[in-house]
Design an enzyme around this catalytic site. Structure first.
Site, PDB file in Angstrom:
ATOM      1  N   ARG A   1      10.738   1.519  -1.814  1.00  0.00           N
ATOM      2  CA  ARG A   1      10.241   0.148  -2.011  1.00  0.00           C
ATOM      3  C   ARG A   1       9.552   0.026  -3.367  1.00  0.00           C
ATOM      4  NH1 ARG A   1       6.100  -0.812   1.242  1.00  0.00           N
ATOM      5  NH2 ARG A   1       5.924   1.205   2.277  1.00  0.00           N
TER       6      ARG A   1
ATOM      7  N   TYR B   1      -9.156   4.692  -3.221  1.00  0.00           N
ATOM      8  CA  TYR B   1      -7.977   4.484  -4.085  1.00  0.00           C
ATOM      9  C   TYR B   1      -8.317   4.748  -5.559  1.00  0.00           C
ATOM     10  CZ  TYR B   1      -3.863   2.010  -6.000  1.00  0.00           C
ATOM     11  OH  TYR B   1      -2.717   1.677  -6.672  1.00  0.00           O
TER      12      TYR B   1
HETATM   13  P1  NAP Z   1       4.831   0.011  -2.079  1.00  0.00           P
HETATM   14  O1  NAP Z   1       5.686  -1.164  -2.378  1.00  0.00           O
HETATM   15  O2  NAP Z   1       3.893  -0.039  -0.939  1.00  0.00           O
HETATM   16  O3  NAP Z   1       5.799   1.293  -1.937  1.00  0.00           O
HETATM   17  C1  NAP Z   1       5.254   2.544  -1.726  1.00  0.00           C
HETATM   18  C2  NAP Z   1       6.345   3.587  -1.617  1.00  0.00           C
HETATM   19  O4  NAP Z   1       5.723   4.856  -1.369  1.00  0.00           O
HETATM   20  C3  NAP Z   1       7.285   3.314  -0.442  1.00  0.00           C
HETATM   21  O5  NAP Z   1       8.594   3.706  -0.756  1.00  0.00           O
HETATM   22  C4  NAP Z   1       6.717   4.223   0.648  1.00  0.00           C
HETATM   23  O6  NAP Z   1       7.713   4.586   1.586  1.00  0.00           O
HETATM   24  C5  NAP Z   1       6.255   5.420  -0.172  1.00  0.00           C
HETATM   25  N1  NAP Z   1       5.235   6.208   0.513  1.00  0.00           N
HETATM   26  C6  NAP Z   1       4.002   5.817   0.909  1.00  0.00           C
HETATM   27  N2  NAP Z   1       3.371   6.817   1.542  1.00  0.00           N
HETATM   28  C7  NAP Z   1       4.220   7.872   1.547  1.00  0.00           C
HETATM   29  C8  NAP Z   1       4.161   9.192   2.062  1.00  0.00           C
HETATM   30  N3  NAP Z   1       3.074   9.645   2.712  1.00  0.00           N
HETATM   31  N4  NAP Z   1       5.216  10.012   1.869  1.00  0.00           N
HETATM   32  C9  NAP Z   1       6.328   9.570   1.224  1.00  0.00           C
HETATM   33  N5  NAP Z   1       6.446   8.333   0.708  1.00  0.00           N
HETATM   34  C10 NAP Z   1       5.411   7.484   0.883  1.00  0.00           C
HETATM   35  O7  NAP Z   1       3.933   0.394  -3.327  1.00  0.00           O
HETATM   36  P2  NAP Z   1       4.072   0.038  -4.889  1.00  0.00           P
HETATM   37  O8  NAP Z   1       3.287  -1.163  -5.141  1.00  0.00           O
HETATM   38  O9  NAP Z   1       5.483   0.103  -5.308  1.00  0.00           O
HETATM   39  O10 NAP Z   1       3.247   1.256  -5.504  1.00  0.00           O
HETATM   40  C11 NAP Z   1       3.866   2.387  -6.091  1.00  0.00           C
HETATM   41  C12 NAP Z   1       2.811   3.166  -6.865  1.00  0.00           C
HETATM   42  O11 NAP Z   1       2.268   2.319  -7.875  1.00  0.00           O
HETATM   43  C13 NAP Z   1       1.641   3.616  -5.997  1.00  0.00           C
HETATM   44  O12 NAP Z   1       1.216   4.890  -6.389  1.00  0.00           O
HETATM   45  C14 NAP Z   1       0.586   2.591  -6.304  1.00  0.00           C
HETATM   46  O13 NAP Z   1      -0.708   3.098  -6.118  1.00  0.00           O
HETATM   47  C15 NAP Z   1       0.868   2.305  -7.763  1.00  0.00           C
HETATM   48  N6  NAP Z   1       0.331   1.024  -8.201  1.00  0.00           N
HETATM   49  C16 NAP Z   1       0.816  -0.154  -7.686  1.00  0.00           C
HETATM   50  C17 NAP Z   1       0.252  -1.356  -8.101  1.00  0.00           C
HETATM   51  C18 NAP Z   1       0.734  -2.695  -7.611  1.00  0.00           C
HETATM   52  O14 NAP Z   1       0.163  -3.697  -7.998  1.00  0.00           O
HETATM   53  N7  NAP Z   1       1.771  -2.754  -6.771  1.00  0.00           N
HETATM   54  C19 NAP Z   1      -0.787  -1.342  -9.031  1.00  0.00           C
HETATM   55  C20 NAP Z   1      -1.247  -0.132  -9.527  1.00  0.00           C
HETATM   56  C21 NAP Z   1      -0.669   1.051  -9.114  1.00  0.00           C
HETATM   57  P3  NAP Z   1       7.374   4.629   3.161  1.00  0.00           P
HETATM   58  O15 NAP Z   1       6.782   3.328   3.513  1.00  0.00           O
HETATM   59  O16 NAP Z   1       8.683   4.933   3.815  1.00  0.00           O
HETATM   60  O17 NAP Z   1       6.431   5.762   3.326  1.00  0.00           O
END
Ligand code: NAP
Length: 245
Positions: free
Chosen positions: A13, A153
């Site tokens: 995702r 976080y």
């Molecule tokens: P997201 O849409 O919630 O997707 C998270 C992904 O990580 C999913 O594919 C999920 O798959 C996987 N995941 C979560 N826990 C896991 C586990 N224990 N083992 C394996 N896979 C796992 O998040 P996102 O927004 O794309 O975020 C991606 C990264 O960017 C993260 O590190 C987040 O902290 C960082 N980030 C995001 C934002 C933002 O605004 N979105 C801002 C700053 C930093 P499953 O659900 O199948 O586990």
């Protein structure tokens, strides 16, 4: 990136998914993991295959040291090399410290930070022997500036920054780059559940007056992994539309 091999954690995702697809579009074979939805993983596998590259999806919890080690071993056995590691998987469990339980702390630290140790540790000897490699950590401006309600976080994301800089100093001589992208607000499942009022406030605080897209982050990830960025290491590149100015 033709015939190169990448591991992307949390590929099903959001930002991870966009990075998987961006790598595939550039000819890279990709192995990604996830912990929940097989359906999302299978759909992504089909989409990646349409780009004519090899792809493997693994249901592996990133916080599990042995599982990460086994996954990386399988990748090495199948592909013979590991060129790129993107530590992307992450979760939030936001609460004020006064209300934050031990599980809220442990889950976020283990998923966001211990995972970076687990996967980097598992790939590093292979990259050192190859005398080539590139590790990219997806962190957050929350780890730079701090956010109320996110001590777990923010700590995990600040930890990733320290990890990035220290490892870059360790492995530069082996021709291995280690960098991080610090995202601001990006349109994914992680931010979609935020209250509308908070989203509006954050949009107003962002210089470009909008959230970013996963694809915009993926383009920067591709650059940092590419040979065009080979002289950049230990760097934290903020991709936040001007939020942290
Ligand atoms: P997201 O849409 O919630 O997707 C998270 C992904 O990580 C999913 O594919 C999920 O798959 C996987 N995941 C979560 N826990 C896991 C586990 N224990 N083992 C394996 N896979 C796992 O998040 P996102 O927004 O794309 O975020 C991606 C990264 O960017 C993260 O590190 C987040 O902290 C960082 N980030 C995001 C934002 C933002 O605004 N979105 C801002 C700053 C930093 P499953 O659900 O199948 O586990």
């Amino acid at each position: 990136m033709k015939d190169k091999t990448a591991i992307v954690t949390g590929g099903t995702r959001g930002i991870g998914r966009a990075i998987v697809l961006e790598l595939a579009r550039n000819g890279c074979n990709v192995v990604f993991n996830y912990s929940k939805s097989d359906e999302l993983a299978n759909t992504l596998v089909k989409e990646v295959e349409s780009h004519g590259v090899k792809v493997v999806a693994k249901k592996v919890d990133v916080s599990d040291f042995e599982a990460a080690k086994n996954m990386v071993k399988d990748v090495k056995d199948e592909f013979g090399q590991i060129d790129y590691l993107v530590n992307n998987a992450g979760i939030t469990k936001d609460k004020l410290l006064a209300l934050m339980g031990e599980n809220d702390w442990d889950d976020v630290i283990n998923t966001n930070l211990k995972s970076v140790y687990n996967f980097s540790k598992a790939v590093i000897m292979t990259m050192i022997k190859q005398k080539r490699g590139n590790i990219l950590n997806i962190t957050s401006v929350s780890g730079i500036a701090g956010v109320a309600g996110q001590v777990n976080y923010s700590s995990s994301k600040a930890g990733m920054i320290g990890f990035t800089k220290s490892l870059a100093k360790e492995v530069g001589k082996a021709n291995i780059n280690v960098n991080a992208i610090a995202c601001g607000f990006i349109e994914t499942d992680m931010t979609s559940s935020l209250p509308d009022e908070y989203k509006k406030k954050m949009t107003d605080m962002t210089s470009l007056k909008r959230f970013g897209t996963p694809e915009e982050v993926a383009k920067i990830a591709l650059f940092l992994l590419s040979d065009d960025a080979k002289y950049i290491t230990g760097h934290v590149l903020t991709v936040d539309g001007g939020l942290a100015i």
